[in-house]
Design a protein around this motif. Structure first.
Motif: not given
Length: 172
Positions: A25, A27-29, A31-32, A120, A150-151, A154, A158
């Motif tokens: 979560q 990491s996703f946030t 990159v977003v 991040t 996930v990576c 994102a 974004g």
């Protein structure tokens, strides 16, 4: 001596999945928000009275901090427990997000982005370390694939998210 050292057993249990989900979560946030920012450049240029080369430092600075922190993850992992690293990554990211939300000038906005990049930079390798070091060997491939999803997802989310937020704020 054998009683002092207990062997670590790799288990695909709820604790592992929740740990990977939490790191994912972050990491996703991270990159977003990295990919969502570019859409907002025109609005930020107008809001903070800066030119294109200045506003681009929001992305450049974020990526530079990310590029510095990620390689240090091995060093950090050797010196700090994973829970503390996870807490530090989340705290840095949260502080950066709050600072960005209240920034009244461009330098504060940039500082918030740099803090988000540091958070991040801790979270991304942490997610993969959890998989590689704690997942059962027969499940590493599947779990690495999920972490990569996930990576990969994102950056697709974004720009759309940034555009929708920009449109909704422009209409307000």
């Amino acid at each position: 001596m054998e009683n002092e050292m207990t062997a670590f057993v790799r288990r695909a249990d709820a604790r592992l999945f929740l740990s990977i989900l939490a790191a994912g979560q972050l990491s996703f946030t991270g990159v977003v928000i990295e990919t969502a920012m570019n859409v907002t450049f025109p609005t930020l240029m107008e809001e903070f009275s800066v030119d294109t080369s200045t506003v681009q430092w929001l992305t450049t600075g974020y990526l530079l901090v990310l590029a510095v922190v990620i390689p240090t993850s091995s060093y950090l992992k050797q010196r700090f427990p994973l829970k503390k690293l996870f807490a530090a990554g989340n705290l840095l990211f949260l502080m950066g997000t709050v600072l960005d939300g209240v920034a009244g000038n461009f330098p504060l906005l940039l500082l918030g982005r740099l803090l988000q990049g540091a958070g991040t930079g801790i979270g991304l390798p942490l997610m993969f370390n959890l998989v590689l070091e704690q997942a059962p060997l027969e499940k590493i491939g599947t779990m690495m694939g999920a972490a990569m999803l996930v990576c990969a997802l994102a950056p697709a989310v974004g720009p759309s998210l940034g555009g929708s937020l920009w449109v909704s704020s422009a209409g307000a």
